[in-house]
Structure formats: C-alpha cells, structure tokens
Design a protein around this motif. Structure first.
Motif, PDB file in Angstrom:
ATOM      1  N   GLY A   1       0.804  -1.213   0.000  1.00  0.00           N
ATOM      2  CA  GLY A   1       0.000   0.000   0.000  1.00  0.00           C
ATOM      3  C   GLY A   1       0.834   1.258   0.000  1.00  0.00           C
ATOM      4  O   GLY A   1       1.977   1.263  -0.430  1.00  0.00           O
ATOM      5  N   ALA A   2       0.245   2.319   0.559  1.00  0.00           N
ATOM      6  CA  ALA A   2       0.846   3.648   0.497  1.00  0.00           C
ATOM      7  C   ALA A   2       1.503   4.092   1.795  1.00  0.00           C
ATOM      8  O   ALA A   2       1.916   5.235   1.914  1.00  0.00           O
ATOM      9  CB  ALA A   2      -0.224   4.657   0.108  1.00  0.00           C
TER      10      ALA A   2
ATOM     11  N   LEU B   1       9.691   0.127  10.636  1.00  0.00           N
ATOM     12  CA  LEU B   1       9.621   0.555   9.236  1.00  0.00           C
ATOM     13  C   LEU B   1      10.797   1.463   8.881  1.00  0.00           C
ATOM     14  O   LEU B   1      11.335   1.391   7.779  1.00  0.00           O
ATOM     15  CB  LEU B   1       8.296   1.263   8.962  1.00  0.00           C
ATOM     16  CG  LEU B   1       7.059   0.366   9.113  1.00  0.00           C
ATOM     17  CD1 LEU B   1       5.796   1.195   9.139  1.00  0.00           C
ATOM     18  CD2 LEU B   1       7.003  -0.654   7.999  1.00  0.00           C
ATOM     19  N   LYS B   2      11.215   2.308   9.832  1.00  0.00           N
ATOM     20  CA  LYS B   2      12.376   3.172   9.589  1.00  0.00           C
ATOM     21  C   LYS B   2      13.656   2.346   9.499  1.00  0.00           C
ATOM     22  O   LYS B   2      14.559   2.674   8.744  1.00  0.00           O
ATOM     23  CB  LYS B   2      12.506   4.201  10.707  1.00  0.00           C
ATOM     24  CG  LYS B   2      11.487   5.321  10.632  1.00  0.00           C
ATOM     25  CD  LYS B   2      11.691   6.304  11.761  1.00  0.00           C
ATOM     26  CE  LYS B   2      10.695   7.431  11.684  1.00  0.00           C
ATOM     27  NZ  LYS B   2      10.749   8.301  12.877  1.00  0.00           N
TER      28      LYS B   2
ATOM     29  N   ALA C   1       8.917   2.463   4.937  1.00  0.00           N
ATOM     30  CA  ALA C   1       7.749   3.083   5.570  1.00  0.00           C
ATOM     31  C   ALA C   1       6.600   3.331   4.596  1.00  0.00           C
ATOM     32  O   ALA C   1       5.440   3.260   4.974  1.00  0.00           O
ATOM     33  CB  ALA C   1       8.149   4.392   6.234  1.00  0.00           C
ATOM     34  N   SER C   2       6.900   3.593   3.324  1.00  0.00           N
ATOM     35  CA  SER C   2       5.832   3.989   2.404  1.00  0.00           C
ATOM     36  C   SER C   2       5.351   2.853   1.494  1.00  0.00           C
ATOM     37  O   SER C   2       4.525   3.081   0.628  1.00  0.00           O
ATOM     38  CB  SER C   2       6.314   5.161   1.544  1.00  0.00           C
ATOM     39  OG  SER C   2       7.430   4.762   0.788  1.00  0.00           O
ATOM     40  N   SER C   3       5.863   1.632   1.700  1.00  0.00           N
ATOM     41  CA  SER C   3       5.484   0.563   0.778  1.00  0.00           C
ATOM     42  C   SER C   3       4.442  -0.408   1.339  1.00  0.00           C
ATOM     43  O   SER C   3       4.001  -1.293   0.631  1.00  0.00           O
ATOM     44  CB  SER C   3       6.728  -0.210   0.341  1.00  0.00           C
ATOM     45  OG  SER C   3       7.432  -0.661   1.466  1.00  0.00           O
ATOM     46  N   TYR C   4       4.064  -0.242   2.616  1.00  0.00           N
ATOM     47  CA  TYR C   4       3.102  -1.163   3.232  1.00  0.00           C
ATOM     48  C   TYR C   4       1.988  -0.406   3.944  1.00  0.00           C
ATOM     49  O   TYR C   4       2.222   0.633   4.546  1.00  0.00           O
ATOM     50  CB  TYR C   4       3.795  -2.070   4.263  1.00  0.00           C
ATOM     51  CG  TYR C   4       4.890  -2.928   3.696  1.00  0.00           C
ATOM     52  CD1 TYR C   4       4.588  -4.009   2.866  1.00  0.00           C
ATOM     53  CD2 TYR C   4       6.225  -2.674   3.980  1.00  0.00           C
ATOM     54  CE1 TYR C   4       5.592  -4.810   2.348  1.00  0.00           C
ATOM     55  CE2 TYR C   4       7.233  -3.466   3.464  1.00  0.00           C
ATOM     56  CZ  TYR C   4       6.907  -4.533   2.647  1.00  0.00           C
ATOM     57  OH  TYR C   4       7.903  -5.324   2.139  1.00  0.00           O
ATOM     58  N   ASP C   5       0.776  -0.961   3.867  1.00  0.00           N
ATOM     59  CA  ASP C   5      -0.342  -0.496   4.682  1.00  0.00           C
ATOM     60  C   ASP C   5      -0.455  -1.431   5.871  1.00  0.00           C
ATOM     61  O   ASP C   5      -0.398  -2.648   5.713  1.00  0.00           O
ATOM     62  CB  ASP C   5      -1.667  -0.527   3.899  1.00  0.00           C
ATOM     63  CG  ASP C   5      -1.842   0.698   3.014  1.00  0.00           C
ATOM     64  OD1 ASP C   5      -1.092   1.675   3.193  1.00  0.00           O
ATOM     65  OD2 ASP C   5      -2.736   0.675   2.157  1.00  0.00           O
TER      66      ASP C   5
END
Length: 129
Positions: free
Chosen positions: A23-24, A51-52, A57-61
């Motif tokens: 996701g975003a 995530l960091k 951080a921006s590739s999974y919901d």
C-alpha cells in the motif's frame, strides 16, 4: 507478496494484532490513524521504528487491533508485531531488526501484590508508639 500477512506482538498486558499488505504507508490503530491514537511523539516513533529500520515506511499499509495495557505497552506491542510481520514478508529484514532489538519480547510485567504488604514489596508504615 500476494495477500496480507499478520503477526502478534505482546508487551505487559497489551496484545497487538497486525495485518500488513502492499500500500501507500498508512498505519491504522483500532480504526484511527496512528498519530491520532498516539498523540505523544515518543509513542509514534516506537510504532514507526521497525519501518524506519528497513527503510520501507511507504510501501506497506498496516492495520492494527490492540487491546489491554496502557498507551506505552500498546505502542511497544505494536512495534514488536510490525517487526515480526516484516520478517515474515522478507527474511532478509531480520538481521537489521534483530540488531535494533525489535525481535526480542520484553518479559517485564507488574509484580503481583503479596499478602501482609501494601503493594508488591512496600510494607505498611511502621509505628514505634
């Protein structure tokens, strides 16, 4: 990754169930955006830490159901659950997450109250007279 993955994280009395999908980069905790659920910046950083660590951080919901405990215990339970689900998605993430200390469950919890005491270890006030 064809479908969503899930994992469980625990800390003190808190239990977090995490569902991860492509996701975003949205993180939802009990139906709210995680920054609204955890207004304190330290707790937000705890949730974001796995995530960091992997720069993803921006590739999974992430959808989280968490119950029990207080805000700090819940945030740390979520942190562990996210780290576990990321290892399930890609085993190459494990060394980085392990080095950061995210794969180890913190066993510390509240000690039970003992009889004859006011709290777990605190005695009643002594009066000489």
């Amino acid at each position: 990754m064809e479908k969503q993955k899930n994992a469980v994280g625990r800390r003190k009395e808190a239990v977090a169930r995490v569902y991860l999908s492509k996701g975003a980069g949205n993180i939802t905790v009990n139906g709210k955006e995680y920054k609204a659920y955890f207004p304190i910046m330290y707790l937000q950083n705890q949730v974001e830490l796995p995530l960091k660590t992997i720069d993803g951080a921006s590739s999974y919901d992430i959808v989280v159901n968490v119950q029990g405990g207080g805000p700090k215990g819940q945030a740390e339970a979520i942190k562990m659950a996210i780290a576990r689900v990321l290892c399930e998605v890609n085993p190459e993430f494990r060394p980085a997450l392990k080095k950061e200390g995210l794969m180890r469950r913190d066993p510390r919890s509240v000690e039970r109250k003992k009889f004859g005491k006011r709290k777990a270890r605190r005695s009643f006030q002594f009066s000489k007279r």
